[in-house]
Enzyme design. Structure first.
Site, PDB file in Angstrom:
ATOM      1  N   ILE A  39       0.867  -1.181   0.000  1.00 12.24           N
ATOM      2  CA  ILE A  39       0.000   0.000   0.000  1.00 12.24           C
ATOM      3  C   ILE A  39       0.902   1.228   0.000  1.00 12.24           C
ATOM      4  O   ILE A  39       1.817   1.333   0.830  1.00 12.24           O
ATOM      5  CB  ILE A  39      -0.902   0.049   1.251  1.00 12.24           C
ATOM      6  CG1 ILE A  39      -1.689  -1.257   1.430  1.00 12.24           C
ATOM      7  CG2 ILE A  39      -1.829   1.254   1.188  1.00 12.24           C
ATOM      8  CD1 ILE A  39      -2.676  -1.543   0.335  1.00 12.24           C
ATOM      9  N   PHE A  40       0.647   2.186  -0.922  1.00 15.99           N
ATOM     10  CA  PHE A  40       1.415   3.431  -0.933  1.00 15.99           C
ATOM     11  C   PHE A  40       0.653   4.498  -0.166  1.00 15.99           C
ATOM     12  O   PHE A  40      -0.505   4.801  -0.458  1.00 15.99           O
ATOM     13  CB  PHE A  40       1.664   3.908  -2.361  1.00 15.99           C
ATOM     14  CG  PHE A  40       2.427   5.214  -2.424  1.00 15.99           C
ATOM     15  CD1 PHE A  40       3.757   5.262  -2.051  1.00 15.99           C
ATOM     16  CD2 PHE A  40       1.806   6.386  -2.835  1.00 15.99           C
ATOM     17  CE1 PHE A  40       4.470   6.458  -2.094  1.00 15.99           C
ATOM     18  CE2 PHE A  40       2.507   7.585  -2.888  1.00 15.99           C
ATOM     19  CZ  PHE A  40       3.847   7.618  -2.518  1.00 15.99           C
TER      20      PHE A  40
ATOM     21  N   TYR B  39       0.565   8.471   1.167  1.00 11.08           N
ATOM     22  CA  TYR B  39       1.105   9.807   0.880  1.00 11.08           C
ATOM     23  C   TYR B  39       0.547  10.869   1.811  1.00 11.08           C
ATOM     24  O   TYR B  39       1.030  12.000   1.824  1.00 11.08           O
ATOM     25  CB  TYR B  39       0.804  10.199  -0.574  1.00 11.08           C
ATOM     26  CG  TYR B  39      -0.664  10.131  -0.943  1.00 11.08           C
ATOM     27  CD1 TYR B  39      -1.524  11.202  -0.710  1.00 11.08           C
ATOM     28  CD2 TYR B  39      -1.193   8.994  -1.528  1.00 11.08           C
ATOM     29  CE1 TYR B  39      -2.861  11.135  -1.042  1.00 11.08           C
ATOM     30  CE2 TYR B  39      -2.528   8.918  -1.875  1.00 11.08           C
ATOM     31  CZ  TYR B  39      -3.355   9.988  -1.631  1.00 11.08           C
ATOM     32  OH  TYR B  39      -4.693   9.911  -1.956  1.00 11.08           O
ATOM     33  N   GLY B  40      -0.487  10.524   2.600  1.00 11.06           N
ATOM     34  CA  GLY B  40      -1.096  11.472   3.525  1.00 11.06           C
ATOM     35  C   GLY B  40      -1.263  10.861   4.894  1.00 11.06           C
ATOM     36  O   GLY B  40      -0.310  10.354   5.496  1.00 11.06           O
ATOM     37  N   SER B  41      -2.498  10.843   5.396  1.00 10.00           N
ATOM     38  CA  SER B  41      -2.724  10.419   6.779  1.00 10.00           C
ATOM     39  C   SER B  41      -2.395   8.949   7.024  1.00 10.00           C
ATOM     40  O   SER B  41      -2.127   8.566   8.172  1.00 10.00           O
ATOM     41  CB  SER B  41      -4.177  10.685   7.180  1.00 10.00           C
ATOM     42  OG  SER B  41      -5.074   9.973   6.350  1.00 10.00           O
TER      43      SER B  41
ATOM     44  N   GLU C   6     -11.055   4.845   3.257  1.00  9.91           N
ATOM     45  CA  GLU C   6     -10.860   5.695   2.093  1.00  9.91           C
ATOM     46  C   GLU C   6     -12.111   5.903   1.239  1.00  9.91           C
ATOM     47  O   GLU C   6     -12.225   6.912   0.555  1.00  9.91           O
ATOM     48  CB  GLU C   6      -9.753   5.103   1.212  1.00  9.91           C
ATOM     49  CG  GLU C   6      -8.394   5.036   1.884  1.00  9.91           C
ATOM     50  CD  GLU C   6      -7.828   6.408   2.185  1.00  9.91           C
ATOM     51  OE1 GLU C   6      -8.082   7.342   1.399  1.00  9.91           O
ATOM     52  OE2 GLU C   6      -7.140   6.553   3.211  1.00  9.91           O
TER      53      GLU C   6
END
Length: 239
Positions: free
Chosen positions: A54-55, A57-59, A133
């Site tokens: 899993i990438f 980039y935020g929280s 998400e």
């Protein structure tokens, strides 16, 4: 770092009404059946179970909602972080104080973290990720597989990236317009200033600087500071 925790706290102090707005036209809350369907779609094109990454980039960087057995820093090319989804009136925004949501937008590059899921818990962990998400249907930033470069080699990872034809895309706002929104947006889950600060702080601690977010935090800090000064000046003039 100009966006201090004290300045972030001022945003909540100024928020007088954080009631969420109405459901946007043509969209609805995601059901459990929707989430399970999303997981099935993800698995249909997934790599081997022991290579499920899993990438973040935020929280998800500082608050992952899934189990993981390995993590690495990595770079994605062809995408960049952007507060390009609006207007949020349900999470860190409200009817009175709408905000923008962070997503991956096309172009440039983005550094972040890749997490490898345990092979014996793929479905359960993906379902938790979907719950986190995918809140509304249709979804504005669908799941997709991307290539992430890490020091140990390239991996195929799942992420949620913006689709420019999806509902709510506002990626053509100027940096000043984005900063104006993030300086005041607040909702039932907190403020966008807090989200921005958390993201920048975590990236800095990992040795990953996002130059756009670094500039943005300074702009947001300046706007909050000016608002605080105006309130103080108004209070002094009041009888």
């Amino acid at each position: 770092m100009r966006l201090t925790s004290d300045l972030v706290a001022q945003v909540m102090l100024n928020a007088t009404d954080t009631e969420p707005g109405p459901m946007p036209a043509g969209r609805r809350p995601a059901t459990e059946a929707d989430l399970q369907g999303a997981v099935r779609n993800i698995l249909a094109s997934a790599p081997p179970r022991d290579q499920m990454w899993i990438f973040a980039y935020g929280s998800l960087i500082w608050n992952p909602c899934f189990d993981h057995v390995e993590r690495r820093t990595g770079i994605v090319r062809g995408w960049h972080r952007s507060f390009c989804l609006g207007w949020d009136r349900w999470f860190r925004g409200s009817e009175k104080w709408p905000g923008l949501m962070l997503a991956l937008d096309q172009g440039g590059q983005c550094n972040g973290i890749v997490f490898r899921l345990p092979a014996d818990g793929i479905e359960e962990n993906l379902l938790e990720l979907a719950r986190r998400e995918i809140r509304l249907i249709p979804h504005s930033f669908p799941a997709r597989w991307i290539n992430v470069s890490t020091a140990e080699g390239s991996v195929r990872a799942l992420t949620f990236a913006n689709h420019r034809t999806a509902p709510g895309y506002v990626g053509r706002l100027s940096p000043a317009e984005v900063a104006d929104a993030l300086a005041i947006a607040v909702g039932q889950f907190g403020s966008m200033a807090e989200y921005l600060r958390n993201t920048v702080v975590q990236l800095e601690e990992l040795g990953l600087r996002d130059h756009n977010l670094w500039r943005l935090q300074a702009m947001v800090a300046e706007r909050i500071k000016r608002a605080v000064e105006r309130r103080a000046s108004s209070d002094r003039r009041s009888p």
